[in-house]
Structure formats: C-alpha cells, structure tokens
Enzyme design. Structure first.
Site, PDB file in Angstrom:
ATOM      1  N   ALA A 193       0.824  -1.211   0.000  1.00  0.00           N
ATOM      2  CA  ALA A 193       0.000   0.000   0.000  1.00  0.00           C
ATOM      3  C   ALA A 193       0.862   1.267   0.000  1.00  0.00           C
ATOM      4  O   ALA A 193       2.102   1.204   0.094  1.00  0.00           O
ATOM      5  CB  ALA A 193      -0.923  -0.023   1.210  1.00  0.00           C
ATOM      6  N   HIS A 194       0.209   2.389  -0.093  1.00  0.00           N
ATOM      7  CA  HIS A 194       0.856   3.705  -0.139  1.00  0.00           C
ATOM      8  C   HIS A 194       1.761   3.926   1.067  1.00  0.00           C
ATOM      9  O   HIS A 194       1.419   3.578   2.191  1.00  0.00           O
ATOM     10  CB  HIS A 194      -0.204   4.794  -0.180  1.00  0.00           C
ATOM     11  CG  HIS A 194      -1.134   4.755   0.990  1.00  0.00           C
ATOM     12  ND1 HIS A 194      -0.927   5.488   2.121  1.00  0.00           N
ATOM     13  CD2 HIS A 194      -2.251   4.037   1.205  1.00  0.00           C
ATOM     14  CE1 HIS A 194      -1.890   5.244   2.974  1.00  0.00           C
ATOM     15  NE2 HIS A 194      -2.716   4.358   2.449  1.00  0.00           N
ATOM     16  N   ASN A 195       2.922   4.500   0.798  1.00  0.00           N
ATOM     17  CA  ASN A 195       3.854   4.928   1.849  1.00  0.00           C
ATOM     18  C   ASN A 195       4.500   3.788   2.632  1.00  0.00           C
ATOM     19  O   ASN A 195       5.147   4.029   3.650  1.00  0.00           O
ATOM     20  CB  ASN A 195       3.174   5.890   2.841  1.00  0.00           C
ATOM     21  CG  ASN A 195       2.865   7.233   2.221  1.00  0.00           C
ATOM     22  OD1 ASN A 195       1.800   7.421   1.648  1.00  0.00           O
ATOM     23  ND2 ASN A 195       3.805   8.148   2.295  1.00  0.00           N
TER      24      ASN A 195
END
Lengths: 351, 351, 351
Positions: free
Chosen positions: A237-239
């Site tokens: 996922a993001h980050n």
C-alpha cells in the site's frame, strides 16, 4: 543440449559413482524425469520417489547411500543444481536493442543505449529508460517515470507517472506500480478521495513477481529497498517501506505507511496492518497477521501473530481444549460430591 | 512549484508560528522530507520522528506544543493536507480528447465528445464510451459494453462484453470486469461449465483498484453500487451486490451471490462466503471471515468473524489457556487429595 | 430474444402452471428481475424474495407449492437453468479466424487453421497456436510456447516462453503463466536468484480465471491436470501439480512443489504450504491453511486445517472458553473452602 555424466560431474566438482559415458539431455524432478534426465535428491522427503523415477542418474549429497542409479555426489547439492540450471538453460533470444516500429515512445522520452522496446509497449512524455533495459509487449511507462539500466519489464507491466525504478530490476508480467493509494475521507455525501501526489521508488536489484500492486504514496514515496524480492499477487500500500534484502512471498498484503526492516522474510498470505514498524531480520510465517510493532529478529506466526514460542504453546493448549472441558466438568462433579459429603457430615453429627 | 510558508499558512487558514518568508518546495512525510519540504504531524505516533526530520517546517494540529521548526497550526490538519496536495500536485498532461491512430475502435462503437483513446486500446462492436472518458494504452472494451462520461480506465484494464459502467468511474491498471463466474456442475466426466450470461454493472462515482477481478453474473448482474470504493487485488464473484458508498480494502474476496449493504467498511484480506447478506454500515475487520447473515451496524472480526465484543472476550480467554491447563491440573490434584483424605476418614473410623 | 412461457416449458420438459401465452424476454434473479423476466427459485433461502419480485414467471422444483406467479415445475431446476442460459445467451461475434494486421506474429510461429489473433496480440518465435484458437487483444505468447486447438486466451493474458497449453483451454483476462518461481539463496550480499529453467504445462479442458499467476518450474514443469478449474487471483507456485478435475476457488495460494490430487475441491483464500501431497478427492474449506500431507478423501478446515470433525469440536470448545475460565475460578474457590474446612477439622479435633 547434452553432456556426458562424466562432464557434468567435473563441472559440478562432484564424485561420480556409475557410468561416466552416460549421455544426459535434461534435468528434472524425480516424478517428471524421463530417460536421459539427470534428477536430484536434495530433500530426504523425496527419497521414496527414487524407486519409481525414470531418471538416468541422480545428483545427491555427499552422505547419500548406495543407489540403483548412477549418482554424482556433491558437497553442496543446492549450489550444484544452480550450476546445472546454467548448463541446461534453454537459449533465450537476445533482446534486439531497438525500438520496434509498433511501439509508441514519446518524443520527449530519453532512452539509453541499446534499449529494447517491443511492439505495443508505450513510453510516456519525459520518461527515461536506462541502457540495455527491455520493455516487453504491452508495457506501459508513464510520463516522467524513470527506469534504470539493465531492467526487464515483462509483458503488460504498468509503471505509472513519476515512478522511479533502479538498475537491474526485474518486474514480472501484469504488475502495476504507482496506482493511487486507497484513501478516502468520509463526508456527508459518501467517501471523498484523498489525493496521492507521491510516487513509488524501487531501488537497485529488486525483483517483483506477477500481478503485484504497489501503490504510490500520498506524499513522498512508497519505497522498495535494494535487493528486496516480492512474489506474485502481493499488495504493497501507499507509503510502505520494504527494507533492503527483504523477501515477501505470494499474496501477502502490507497496509499503508508500514515500515518493514531489512533482511526480513515474510511468508505467503501474511497480512501486515498499517502504521507499524517491523524490525530487521524478522521472520513472519505464512498467513500470519501482524498488528503491532515488532522488534528486530522476531519470529512471528499465527492469525494474531505473536512470538513463535508463546504461540506454539497456545496452539498446543488449544488442541487440548475439548478434553479440558470434560476434565472441568468431572472436577465440578467431584467437588460437588465432596461438598455434599461435608454438608452431610455437618448435618448428621457423626461424632 | 514553490510557495512561501506565509502563503501556505494563508491558503490553509492556519496560524503561522515561525519565519513566513521560508520557501517551501514540496510536501513529504517526516522520514523522507528534505530541506525545503513542509512535513506534517497528524498522528501522535509519529511525533518522535520530529527530532530527526530534515523538513523545513511542519503542519500540525491546533493543540500541538512548541517545536524546533516553524509550524502552521490548523484546526483540521487532515483537510489542510488535502489542500496542500492540491497546491503541490504535479501537472498532469491533459488528455488529448482524441482517438490515437494506433488504437483500434470498431466502426459500430459510439464515442462521446472529447473521448481519449490511447495507443493499443481496443473498443469492440457497438460499445459506447461517454464524453471526456479516457482509455489508457492496452485497455480493452468488449462488444456492447458501455462506459459513462468522465471515466478513466488506466492501462491494461479489461471491460468485457456487455459490462456497464456509470459516470466518473475510475478503474486502475490491470483490473478485469466481466470474466465468467466460477461455476461448474459435477458430471461423471468431471466438471461441466455453468454458463454465465449476465453482466457486471458499476454505478456512478465508483473507484476500483489495480488487479481487481469482478465476475459477471450467471443471470442478471453483479452490481457495484454508487460511490463504492474497491482496493487492489479484490475478488468480487458472480451476482454479488456491493452497496452504495461501501469500501472494500485490498485482497478481500466476496463469494457468489452475496449482498453487502450500503456504507460498509470491509478491511483487507477479509473473506465473505457466498449467498449471505451483510447489513448496511457493517464494519468487517481486516482478515475477518464472514460466513453468516449479519444485521446492519455490526462490527465483526476474527477468523470466524463474530461480533466484536464476544470475540475480544474469547481472544483474551485464549491467551490464558496454557495457564488454565495448569490450574486445572493443580485443581485435580487437590480434589484428589481431598477425596483420598475423605476416604481415609471413612476407612479409619476416626470417631 | 423472446419466447412464450409455453415454449420454454416444453423446451425445459417442465410442467406449466399458468398462462402459457405470456411472453418472456429474459432471465434474472428474483431481486433484479423486471416484467417480462423469468426468474427462478432453486434455493429455499430465496423464497422470501418471491413476494417482492417483479418477474413475470418462475422456474421452480417439482415440490414447490402454490404461487401468485405462473410457474414452470422441473425435476432438475439446476439443469433447466443451464438450458435457459443457452436459450437466452446473447449472440457473440464469431471469431474472425484471421490474424489482424495490428497483431504481431513472428515469422517462425506456426498457426493452425482458422486461428484468430486480434489487434495488439503478440506471438513469439517458434510459438505454435492450434486450430481455431482465439487470442484476444493484448495477449502475449512467448517464444517456443505451444497453445492447443480451440483455446481462448482473453485480453492481456500472458503465456511466457516454452509454456505448453492443451486443447480447449480457456484463460481469462490478465493471467500470467510461466513467470519465474520465487526462489533465492541467501548469500552474504543478500538474496541470489535461483534460476527456473522449467516450464508450465496445462492439460486439455482446463479453465483458468482472471489475474491468476502460475509460475514455471525450477526444472521440469508446473502441471495443471486435465479438466482442472482455477478461479481468479489464485497463486500456483513453481513445480506444483494440480490434479485432474480439481477445482481451486479464488485467491487461494499453493506453495512450491506441492502435489494436489485429482477431483479435489479447494475453497477460496485457502493456503497450502510447499512440498506436501494432498490426496485425491480432498475437500479443503475456504480460508483453510494446509500444512501437512493429507490422505485421499479428507475434509479439512480451519486456520490450521485439520479433519473436519476434530476441528468442529475444537471450535465449539473455543466458544465455551470464557465461561470455562469462570468455572475454573469458581472451582478453585470451592476447593479452597473444602481444604480450609478440612484443615480446620484437623486443627480443632472435632472427633
């Protein structure tokens, strides 16, 4: 391709026990082997298959016993297998080093030397592709993305705008790097999209499997560290930050903003919640669910992953639970009997 | 892009504490930030990272204390971040509004105004594409499919025959809508395919992640309700209905003919069996397994998902299980001793 | 398409109860049905939807009671539904039987009779495609791969070098066959790739869902047996063997070198570890985790999958665990009281 057993034994630095003139034409597992194949026994579990194999010879460890088939004994059979794989690797076509006429490369893209862009691949505005990298058919490289040297992007890989990929990175077919992170704010009308203006950065020597999704960061970057290896159908996922040399097996998911340390091994179908930090050299078992910070060198397993030993103990207890229920039921009856007897003693003055 | 800290504070409606002339060139998390970046603290967990950050200034909440860096204090930092994302969003190329010469669009397809069809995208017979929608390279739109206005189909998205997509729908790369449902009848010779002649219908304002699979219905339709949001690698089986405004996180699977209500939140890697009904506003935790009808407003978690509180209680008990075994063992010994004493009393007439 | 109810009843060999002249224009589930639709009740769970359905008539079983709508009663409604699906199946365009000018087929590839290769599909050197097979847009067939007769490769399917596919195989969109297995040797510098020089072999009559990943073998082959059916987003690792007629539901993962027998049914999101052997006709429940050899005819379920009955017993016990803790606590108090009383007896010579 064919080699004599003698030639192979020499190449592997192994000790031959059997007919060195035998001609070997392939390598295969015990079950699939056909006459002419060299097979191998690197795991005691498979020894029972030797009786039935149709292989003509076997690669085995030093301590392996007598055998009905010719054998090559090697100190490190796993490494010998790697050498074998090199000997018998089918020839692959050399990349053309050219942009196919049926590919589409933006005029503003910058391509290094000997870059191969195959038909139906697309390279967007101001994208950069490093020397000798290969884009298979159907690959998409978005605007301002950068791919390092000596990369291979297999068919239908999608690398979206501004994603940065290091050198010697291999991405298997159908994977998507740089889709928007999954983030919405609840508002009275429903869910309002949170913009993700960050990117994905993949360091050198990473390998990414097929059908993997790695989302871009909200701000900054989602980071896959140098030498990390990611298997098929994994969600990042993001980050998220995946540490250097960390391996993540198939179908595992890592939620937003989590940091995984260096040299971790994460099993298949594991789930790691967001916003946690997993220390270096942690082992996460297949299917484990990790929901808290974990210090380096941990070994985790279980649906609610905990340290290995605690969990083992709990699982053993769980298996005794049905019996435990019976034991408690029996205890209750016995205590009741004791209490009744005691009460009877009190009531009928025995003394 | 660059703004003074003063300008940003005004734009965010925040209170500046520090040098307003400072020039800000980007936004980034505390760990990744470089000089010139504005970073942010919206979660107390990350406060410890402030010491090490290289950011030049911070966006913080109203109640945030003193800080070594210039700060902008905002009442709603999460919303301020959204405004920031807009300020610093990299320019994106405007869609061309045209059909590329290297795309393939059937003569019988009907395209709205200013539709963009990029190279190697394919639009089948009698398909419809609404005004201003964008089809990235490698997109496939099957015969008689209909895509609404203002949609974005990212690279290599596949929308099969007769699938219907509303307006303002975004589908991320590599997703597949309208493959056949997984259904076979056992017959003496093996498994006989059950035909799926239905379709998929996606209402307005839906967003679908990367590498998602949404199967067509056997009859009728698989339905994704207005404003629903589906993350990467999710499986939605034939005849499922996902309610309006429902969000489903990555790698979750929903089996055939299940109905999920409106405004539900389904965590990642959850599994929902077929033929059940999940009420509106239900929360399903990550990795939960749901196997029964659930009434609206439920909160479920666990491998065999049950109501949150029951499950919490059971999990706590589970952790005490190894100790419980010891306690029962000890109890048994004590009861045995009591019984023996009692028996001895009976045998040796003490009175 | 439209038929009278009478005509449909005859076609289905069912007994009509109602107006045979009614014109039926479609088939749909009870919830989605519109006037003109024939709906169906094959599962008692859905009977309560009859009151609200807008369907004009119903297909029901023989024993179904009275009804406000016209009904067709059939002995085997599931099979009647299959006949209905055939009646109402929307017309599909016939494949062209030709290679589109916008496809790319290597000069050395060998195509059978009436092969359809749609735009942006790619067929590599010395690949073979059997008679009447259809390659949708964006399909990639690697060098020396072989596809049998009457296969359908949906959009963006990737079949890599040397993979062999039998006859009448259907592969849904976005799936990848033949990516490298996930194998690395730890070396001082990190993880060293293990070469995978084997291939994937898919026998006749197999169907593979969307976004599936089936990796190539290290040596030899990963094998999908005749008539096996694999759902969306499934992971099949290197050297796995899936037996004939075995069905694997969505999002399941099978680790390397495991053998699954014939005619098994594997539920969704199950996880099967590497190097084990699952006997024929085994049922593995959805989400089960299988980590040991399993003999034929087994029924497994649970996070640590065990035989069905053991597991059921354990789960029931688990639900009583919180109560059990209380019972033990109470027992302890009672035993303590008994012991104290006994001690008091001993101290105050009551006798």
């Amino acid at each position: 391709m064919s080699f004599t057993l003698q030639a192979i034994a020499e190449r592997l630095g192994g000790v031959l026990d059997g007919d060195g003139g035998l001609v070997i034409t392939g390598v295969s597992g015990l079950q699939d082997a056909r006459p002419g194949d060299l097979s191998f026994v690197t795991d005691a579990r498979y020894e029972k298959l030797i009786e039935e194999t149709r292989a003509s010879a076997l690669l085995v460890g030093k301590e392996f016993g007598a055998c009905r088939l010719p054998v090559i004994r090697c100190a490190q059979p796993e490494i010998a297998l790697e050498v074998l794989a090199e000997c018998f690797r089918p020839a692959r076509a050399e990349p053309s080093g050219q942009v196919d006429a049926a590919a589409q490369v933006a005029a503003s893209a910058r391509l290094g030397a000997a870059v191969t862009v195959m038909p139906f691949a697309f390279v967007g505005d101001a994208a950069e592709i490093g020397d000798r990298s290969v884009l298979f058919p159907g690959v998409y490289v978005g605007a301002h993305a950068a791919i390092g040297a000596d990369c291979v992007l297999h068919p239908n890989v999608v690398v979206l705008d501004r994603v940065r990929i290091g050198a010697r990175v291999v991405i298997h077919a159908g994977s998507v790097l740089g889709a928007d992170g999954f983030g919405y704010r609840p508002v009275p009308e429903g869910l309002c999209k949170i913009e993700h203006i960050g990117t994905v950065e993949v360091e050198d020597d990473v390998e990414i499997g097929a059908c993997v999704a790695i989302d871009r960061a909200r701000f900054g970057r989602t980071l896959i560290g140098r030498g990390a290896k990611i298997d098929n159908l994994v969600q990042v996922a993001h980050n998220v930050r995946v540490g250097r040399g960390t391996a993540i097996a198939a179908q595992t998911g890592v939620s937003g903003s989590t940091t995984i340390g260096d040299a971790c091994m994460i099993g298949g179908q594991a789930g790691i919640v967001g916003h946690i930090r997993i220390g270096d050299r942690t082992l996460v078992a297949a299917r484990a669910g990790v929901s808290k910070d974990v210090k380096e060198g941990s070994i985790l397993y279980g649906y609610h992953a905990r340290q290995h030993l605690d969990k083992k103990r709990e699982d053993a207890a769980l298996r005794r639970l049905p019996k435990l229920l019976e034991r408690v039921r029996e205890l209750e009856a016995r205590v009741r009997a004791l209490e009744a007897a005691r009460k009877a003693d009190g009531e009928s003055p025995a003394d």
